[in-house]
Design an enzyme around this catalytic site. Structure first.
Site, mmCIF file in Angstrom:
data_model
loop_
_atom_site.group_PDB
_atom_site.id
_atom_site.type_symbol
_atom_site.label_atom_id
_atom_site.label_comp_id
_atom_site.label_asym_id
_atom_site.label_seq_id
_atom_site.Cartn_x
_atom_site.Cartn_y
_atom_site.Cartn_z
ATOM 1 N N LYS A 204 8.789 -7.645 -45.831
ATOM 2 C CA LYS A 204 7.857 -8.787 -46.067
ATOM 3 C C LYS A 204 7.970 -9.922 -45.339
ATOM 4 O O LYS A 204 6.999 -10.627 -44.590
ATOM 5 C CB LYS A 204 8.131 -9.083 -47.592
ATOM 6 N N GLU A 210 19.105 -6.344 -41.545
ATOM 7 C CA GLU A 210 19.112 -5.108 -41.671
ATOM 8 C C GLU A 210 17.993 -4.303 -41.033
ATOM 9 O O GLU A 210 18.316 -3.486 -40.059
ATOM 10 C CB GLU A 210 19.441 -4.441 -43.120
ATOM 11 N N GLY A 265 9.270 -8.853 -53.584
ATOM 12 C CA GLY A 265 9.849 -7.289 -53.070
ATOM 13 C C GLY A 265 9.989 -6.263 -53.868
ATOM 14 O O GLY A 265 9.292 -5.204 -53.556
ATOM 15 N N ARG A 266 10.585 -6.492 -54.930
ATOM 16 C CA ARG A 266 10.792 -5.634 -55.926
ATOM 17 C C ARG A 266 9.594 -5.009 -56.648
ATOM 18 O O ARG A 266 9.846 -4.112 -57.414
ATOM 19 C CB ARG A 266 11.975 -5.923 -56.831
ATOM 20 N N GLU A 351 17.887 -7.887 -60.269
ATOM 21 C CA GLU A 351 17.283 -9.114 -59.679
ATOM 22 C C GLU A 351 16.304 -9.766 -59.922
ATOM 23 O O GLU A 351 16.494 -11.079 -59.760
ATOM 24 C CB GLU A 351 16.635 -7.986 -58.002
ATOM 25 N N HIS A 382 27.885 15.559 -69.038
ATOM 26 C CA HIS A 382 29.489 16.192 -68.603
ATOM 27 C C HIS A 382 30.003 14.985 -68.114
ATOM 28 O O HIS A 382 31.243 15.217 -67.310
ATOM 29 C CB HIS A 382 28.988 17.550 -67.560
ATOM 30 N N LYS A 510 22.700 -13.296 -47.865
ATOM 31 C CA LYS A 510 22.050 -13.550 -46.490
ATOM 32 C C LYS A 510 22.574 -14.547 -45.740
ATOM 33 O O LYS A 510 23.023 -14.210 -44.607
ATOM 34 C CB LYS A 510 20.761 -13.358 -46.681
HETATM 35 O O1 LIG Z 1 10.746 -7.172 -47.275
HETATM 36 P P1 LIG Z 1 12.080 -8.112 -46.733
HETATM 37 O O2 LIG Z 1 11.490 -9.471 -46.295
HETATM 38 O O3 LIG Z 1 12.753 -7.411 -45.466
HETATM 39 O O4 LIG Z 1 13.090 -8.484 -47.814
HETATM 40 C C1 LIG Z 1 13.754 -7.207 -48.223
HETATM 41 C C2 LIG Z 1 14.536 -7.674 -49.689
HETATM 42 O O5 LIG Z 1 15.370 -8.876 -49.099
HETATM 43 C C3 LIG Z 1 16.206 -9.284 -50.192
HETATM 44 O O6 LIG Z 1 17.211 -8.661 -50.416
HETATM 45 C C4 LIG Z 1 15.461 -9.864 -51.419
HETATM 46 O O7 LIG Z 1 16.369 -10.334 -52.417
HETATM 47 C C5 LIG Z 1 14.654 -8.486 -51.792
HETATM 48 O O8 LIG Z 1 13.773 -8.856 -53.067
HETATM 49 C C6 LIG Z 1 13.724 -8.189 -50.927
HETATM 50 O O9 LIG Z 1 12.877 -6.873 -51.090
#
Ligand SMILES: O=P(O)(O)OC[C@H]1O[C@H](O)[C@H](O)[C@@H](O)[C@@H]1O
Length: 545
Positions: A204, A210, A265-266, A351, A382, A510
């Site tokens: 986003k 990463e 994002g989530r 989150e 189990h 981050k």
């Molecule tokens: O989609 P991006 O901008 O790369 O972000 C990836 C992720 O980054 C962080 O961990 C946020 O807390 C997440 O909510 C998000 O989905």
């Protein structure tokens, strides 16, 4: 003290919960309990009768919801009000699954046309990849998709793709890379052919360490296989709300699928972030997923609170967290395709509701989001179910199961179902000392030994669970199921008066990670951090203990 914990309803709930008899007793008292405490919506059926509730509890819970102005808050979300007050954003993932003729305003403009245009762009792309019209740099059709993203830009597409395995297009496979650990991407690339591999980079912000690092490594690998810079456009596409950054990074403008600030994002799998899903299952199935979620949106926005599935589930969770001291909630999926769902709901809920101050910055004096965890049934029976049955912690459970299997085989599904229902029954009923002793009646043990064993076999019962059923796991029922949990999360946040849509804790991680990276790459040993972090960085710089 906050107003919430001082309210008459809160106190009445404390009184109600301390007086309720064992669930065995509640079932015995009311033969209609199952009929009265079950609800059907959008292809899902919820049995919530195995909870520590009576009519009064429910009434009080819905009063609590009314006092929190829940109905207005739901309307405000659907309306595009700026309810994410720390990031000044509307929260409109529901617009992603709206109908084309709807009008939804964000920042002064109707956003539905943009959503539809993006869906059309996705449809064209998916069709061309699936049909083989989209060719790699040597003229071969695409056989493998590597999806690169993390957090919300990873888990939704991965879990939904896994759940919809029976709907995958023949001849296309997808691999998900999230972790910055090189092992993740290296292992995924082993065995892939650059000529037939398509990379979908999802971010986003287009600024997540990463994802950028993994994409650069993917590009290096691609070029090292004999492709040239010009070939990149045929093998790399991006999904982002930061089109400028994506173009600067070298993404072909035609290969960028947009998303927007009003999608968290989530909550983003419904946007073009869901492109890997669409590539695997086709656009019709992706739209069916959106449609299932839309049906749940309509139910959530219009059903009275007492018949509103997300509201009921949310208020039950509030009950256990705030009135029974429950600190976790377990999701048990009795369907192998849904094995990833607990992790997805964990991200969604933890989150969103892992917060300690209210919207206006007041410290809460009540528990907010619980730990969400879980796994696949019957495997968990189990292992950790032991703690559910006889541990000291109260852990409410959601059992999720389709009535029909995609793989009907002998007695498998009957056994699966009987385990699922049997567990909810055992959790609710438990086993008394007398029952345990009676089970030992034929044993050769002496009375003292029998009594000791019986004591260990006692299960208190009265352990709450919801059972969620659907006819079959289809894109539509899956869409409804995920939207159900999204709204459940929203309702809890509304009761707790927290912002369920920011994530400052994650942001701090981050930021600090970047600071440490600078120290690792510096010419001198770290001295600027705390003693432990300095020492760890310096040991790492030496590369050995
Ligand atoms: O989609 P991006 O901008 O790369 O972000 C990836 C992720 O980054 C962080 O961990 C946020 O807390 C997440 O909510 C998000 O989905």
């Amino acid at each position: 003290m906050t107003k919430l914990t001082q309210s008459t309803t809160w106190k009445a709930l404390q009184a109600n919960t301390s007086q309720l008899p064992h669930m065995r007793e509640l079932f015995a008292q009311n033969p209609q309990r199952f009929e009265q405490m079950s609800v059907k919506a959008c292809g899902l059926f919820l049995d919530y009768s195995k909870n520590r509730i009576n009519d009064d509890t429910l009434e009080l819970l819905f009063s609590l919801a009314n006092e929190a102005n829940l109905t207005d808050k739901i309307a405000a979300m659907f309306n595009g009000d700026v309810i994410n007050n720390t990031e000044h954003r509307a929260v409109l993932h529901t617009a992603l699954r709206s109908k084309a003729e709807q009008e939804i305003i964000a920042e002064g403009a109707n956003i539905v046309p943009e959503v539809q245009q993006t869906l059309a762009k996705m449809a064209g792309f998916v069709e061309s990849v699936q049909s083989g019209q989209w060719k790699g740099y040597t003229g071969k059709t695409i056989t493998d998709v590597v999806s690169i993203g993390i957090g919300g830009s990873f888990l939704g597409p991965k879990i939904v793709s896994q759940a919809l395995r029976p709907y995958w297009h023949a001849g296309l496979n997808c691999h998900f890379v999230a972790n910055v650990d090189a092992t993740s991407i290296c292992e995924k690339l082993k065995g892939l052919n650059a000529e037939t591999t398509l990379f979908v980079m999802s971010s986003k912000s287009f600024g997540t360490q990463e994802t950028l690092t993994n994409t650069l490594s993917a590009k290096d690998w691609f070029l090292a296989q004999g492709a040239t810079q010009q070939d990149i456009a045929k093998h790399f596409v991006a999904v982002t709300s930061n089109v400028t950054k994506a173009t600067e990074f070298g993404m072909d403008a035609n290969n960028i699928f947009p998303m927007w600030d009003w999608v968290g994002g989530r909550y983003s799998l419904w946007s073009a972030i869901g492109l890997p899903i669409a590539l695997l299952v086709g656009m019709d199935n992706f739209k069916a997923l959106l449609d299932g979620a839309h049906q749940m949106d309509e139910h959530f926005a219009s059903a009275p609170l007492a018949q509103n599935m997300p509201v009921i589930m949310a208020m039950l969770s509030v009950l256990y967290g705030n009135f029974h001291g429950a600190q976790s909630h377990v999701i048990l999926t009795y369907d192998h395709y849904l094995r990833g769902l607990p992790a997805y709901f964990q991200q969604l809920d933890m989150e969103s509701n892992g917060k300690s101050v209210t919207l206006d910055g007041t410290d809460v004096d009540y528990s907010t989001g619980p730990v969400i965890w879980g796994g696949e049934g019957t495997n968990g029976q189990h292992a950790y179910h032991q703690l559910l049955h006889q541990g000291t912690a109260l852990i409410p459970a959601d059992f999720i199961m389709p009535l029909q299997s995609h793989n009907p085989l002998g007695e498998h599904h009957d056994q699966l179902a009987s385990n699922c229902f049997g567990q909810t029954q055992a959790l609710m009923q438990g086993r008394t000392f007398e029952e345990a002793l009676a089970e030992l009646s034929n044993s050769k043990l002496d009375e003292q030994a029998k009594s000791l064993i019986a004591k260990h076999k006692v299960m208190p019962g009265n352990k709450p669970s919801n059972t969620l059923l659907m006819d079959k796991l289809t894109p539509t029922t899956l869409g409804a199921l995920i939207a159900l949990y999204e709204h459940r999360t929203f309702v809890q946040g509304a009761i707790w008066q927290i912002n369920s849509f920011d994530q400052w804790g994650v942001e701090l991680g981050k930021q600090l990670g970047n600071d440490v990276l600078e120290r690792i790459g510096a010419k001198h040993d770290a001295t600027e951090l705390d003693a432990s972090s300095n020492a760890l960085v310096n040991i790492y710089r030496q590369g050995k203990l």
